[in-house]
Every structure is written in C-alpha cells, then in structure tokens.
Enzyme design. Structure first.
Site, PDB file in Angstrom:
ATOM      1  N   CYS A 158     -84.600 121.189  -6.550  1.00 31.87           N
ATOM      2  CA  CYS A 158     -84.858 119.767  -6.726  1.00 31.87           C
ATOM      3  C   CYS A 158     -83.581 118.999  -6.399  1.00 31.87           C
ATOM      4  O   CYS A 158     -82.681 118.911  -7.230  1.00 31.87           O
ATOM      5  CB  CYS A 158     -85.302 119.483  -8.167  1.00 31.87           C
TER       6      CYS A 158
ATOM      7  N   CYS B 209     -92.616 118.223  -7.932  1.00 35.66           N
ATOM      8  CA  CYS B 209     -91.277 117.642  -7.844  1.00 35.66           C
ATOM      9  C   CYS B 209     -90.929 116.878  -9.114  1.00 35.66           C
ATOM     10  O   CYS B 209     -90.940 115.644  -9.151  1.00 35.66           O
ATOM     11  CB  CYS B 209     -91.130 116.734  -6.634  1.00 35.66           C
TER      12      CYS B 209
END
Length: 425
Positions: free
Chosen positions: A355, A176
C-alpha cells in the site's frame, strides 16, 4: 437456478463449451493469471468470462483525485489486454455448479471446466449508505473509488479555499485499505502548498479503531495527521449523506454505546462499504464471510480441489491490493496447471500486499507486509525505508508501477514475484 447459487437439475442445460481452465473475471487478477499460465503452457485451452469492455488501472484513481494522473491514463480496452491464446466470453458469470464443473452466465451459457479460477473482484455497496447514490458527483460529494468521480475530487480540492472537508473509511474488508486516508493526505498537501490549509477543518472518520493495521507504519502517518491538523474519529461509520443540505450522519461508538452524529461539510470524500459480489455470496463456493473459501497459502478452495481464487474476491486474510493480486497470480497459475495433471498445489503465497501511502505530493510511505502484519519489504532499507516517507517510493508509484502493470503483470512477466515452491527451503 436455485437460491443457493447452484444450477438446478430441472433447469440445467448441457454444457455449451468446455475448457481446461475457466477464469471468472478479466480484471488485474484474471488477466495476470491467464498470462502466467500461458507462459508455462501455451497449449492449454482457457477462457476468461468478463462482461466489461473497459479495463482500469484502479490504483491510479487516487492520483487522478490528486490531480496527478488523468482518467485516460488509467484506462485501456479490455480486448487489447486479454491474452491472444485465451477465448473471451463477454458475459457476466451468474452461478456455479462445482459438482458438475460448470459455470453459468447471465445470458444462459453453461461453461464446463477442468480447473476453475474465480477472481471477479469486490462489490462496492454504494446503496448501503442512505442518500449516497443520489448525492455522488455534486454538492461536494465525491469518491476516488469511481473513475468518473475521481476528477470531481480533484476539482473540489482545487476549488475549496475554506470550510470543512470530511474523509471516510468503512468497515473492513475493503480494497486498498490505505486509499481513504491517501485522499486526505494528497488534498491536505495541496491546501498546504496553496497556503490555505489553516482555513480548512479536516476530519477523518474511520469505522475501525486504528489508523493503519500494521503498527510499524503508524508513526510516520501520525506525523502527517498532526502536520495537517486532521482530526481523527475512530469507530465512526458513515451511514447517511444529504447532499443538498451538505450533512453527513455518522454512527459513533463509545464503549458499549452508539450514538448518531451529524457533521456539515463543504466536501466529503466517501469510501463505500464493500463485500463479496452477490453471485459469489449466494454460491456453494462462499465462506461464511461471503468470499470464495480458500486455503490462504495455496489459494485452493477448501472443498473443491480443482477450484482456485485470488484477488479481492477470495477469503485469504491479506490486504486487498493490486500488489497482492500480482503476487498471487503466478502462485495460482502454477497450482492450476498442477491440478490439470492431477497433482497437489506446488506453490504457496505469503500474504504479501503493498500500500503506497501518498502522504504528500512527492513522498510516499511504502507499506509492504504479509500475513499477520509481517513486514515484507521489496527493497533494502538504505534504498527505501518503507516506514518513512520517501521520494523514491513516490517515483515508484508515479512513474514505475503503471508500466509494470500494463507491460509486466498483465503480460505474465513475473518481475520480483516469482512463485515460491512449496518444497523449496
């Protein structure tokens, strides 16, 4: 066991059990892949090797740090998530013998397979930053990359009325990649609403050279950087933390020169350097970078045709996100079943990752992209323009994605991620 991660002949025992498919790792990727396999073939024998009792929805930890989710909201018992048809071997994988189709566990079990799927996640190397392990959880040192520390992030943001707040991002790859700056944006949004943002010196220290790797999303992010008056420091890598003195040390590059810079802080949100798990890096499955060496399209191992890998542990150059694992799982499921029948891979993966960049409370820049930074939006731009902050994207992150994870992805329901067939147009 040999130092290269193989099982030595002198120390090798006969396999204690054998399965059509062995999955190493019972996280997002492992459980989703197992469920997708059983969706297509209920008779296959399959085991998941996983030592943990608890399973976390890790994308939720940013929201925990932002005071939006509770930790309990992100936690489930592992036994309730493992598919009923799968056998759970509650142990840690330790080594591979791909020439003999064996996995050895830390407690000495030797598990045989016809097809192996490797997805144990990524290693968070807290010790790589001097003083960090001892400093975490007190004196203003926190990280949303640990479930037990994300509530401390929330507390620090709530309590800080003035001073200096540092946010760090280590060298790639990390899981991430937007999470380091998401912590900053959510914190600034709260300080802004409280009317105290002007009292806080916000700094973002990024070991990389750009704010985000896909340029189309940078303009929207920069608007928030400027709005929050956050000071960007590129090629600035955190190397040490002194919690008691509240001093962070960075190595900063300027051209060919590197210098050490110390910054005081009232709070610091740290993201640790990350790498492939040690037992992967030392194994015959590893690429030069330590991750499982796979073809980026089929996710099949470059050398061993009956081995696949997905999620954070594989070498494919996609963003390491839950959304990527969600897209990869059906591809690996299809290809693993093809391998069981002696057939070549039937599906491929386009590098998709997502994301959701939480730029303020209630708005998100929804970055969706594949290999080479190609934009791969899931929605028409009239509904959600991923390059602009959106309230609908926040609804997706806040309300829709958690149940999609628990009741969709982990159950083999492939909503919007049907595997692309290689022979399809």
């Amino acid at each position: 066991m040999a130092s290269d991660g193989k099982i030595t002949k002198s120390g090798a025992a006969k396999e204690q059990s054998r399965f059509n498919i062995v999955i190493v790792g019972g996280g997002s990727a492992g459980i989703a892949t197992a469920s997708s396999i059983f969706k297509r073939n209920k008779k296959v024998s399959l085991t998941i090797i996983e030592p943990s009792d608890v399973h976390y929805y890790q994308p939720g930890w940013t929201m925990v740090g932002g005071g939006i989710f509770s930790v309990d909201f992100t936690r489930r018992e592992e036994k309730r998530l493992i598919p009923g048809r799968a056998k759970w071997i509650k142990a840690a994988a330790e080594a591979f013998d791909p020439d003999n189709n064996l996995v050895v566990t830390a407690d000495g079990q030797q598990i045989g397979y016809d097809v192996l799927i490797v997805c144990p996640g990524i290693k968070l190397d807290w010790k790589a930053i001097e003083g960090l392990p001892e400093a975490l959880g007190e004196n203003g040192v926190t990280s949303n990359y640990r479930h037990d520390l994300a509530p401390y992030t929330n507390q620090l943001v709530e309590d800080l009325a003035k001073g200096r707040a540092l946010f760090t991002q280590p060298p790639m790859p990390i899981k991430c990649a937007g999470a380091p700056q998401k912590a900053m944006y959510l914190s600034c949004s709260r300080w802004e609403k409280a009317g105290i943002l002007h009292n806080i010196d916000v700094q973002f220290h990024n070991a990389g050279g750009v704010l985000f790797g896909v340029k189309e999303y940078v303009p929207a992010l920069m608007e928030y950087v400027e709005r929050y008056n956050a000071h960007l420091n590129f090629e600035s890598t955190l190397v040490a933390v002194d919690g008691e003195a509240k001093i962070a040390t960075f190595e900063q590059k300027t051209g060919d020169k590197t210098k050490r810079v110390q910054e005081t802080f009232d709070m610091i949100h740290v993201v640790p350097p990350q790498s492939a798990p040690d037992f992967i890096r030392s194994s015959p499955l590893a690429a030069e970078n330590g991750f499982v060496d796979v073809d980026q399209a089929t996710l099949r191992h470059i050398k061993y045709p009956n081995i696949y890998s997905l999620g954070d542990a594989c070498s494919a150059p996609n963003a390491k996100t839950m959304a990527a694992a969600r897209k990869q799982a059906p591809v690996v499921a299809v290809n693993a079943l093809a391998a069981l029948e002696g057939k070549p891979p039937a599906a491929d993966y386009d590098g998709y990752g997502s994301c959701p960049l939480t730029v303020e409370s209630g708005k998100i820049v929804l970055a969706e992209f594949g290999y080479g930074g190609k934009l791969l939006p899931s929605f028409p731009t009239w509904l959600i323009d991923g390059t602009r902050p959106s309230r609908l994207a926040w609804l997706l992150k806040d309300t829709i994605l958690p149940p999609v994870y628990w009741h969709g992805m982990l159950k083999g329901r492939e909503w919007m991620v049907k595997p692309h067939q290689i022979d399809a147009d």
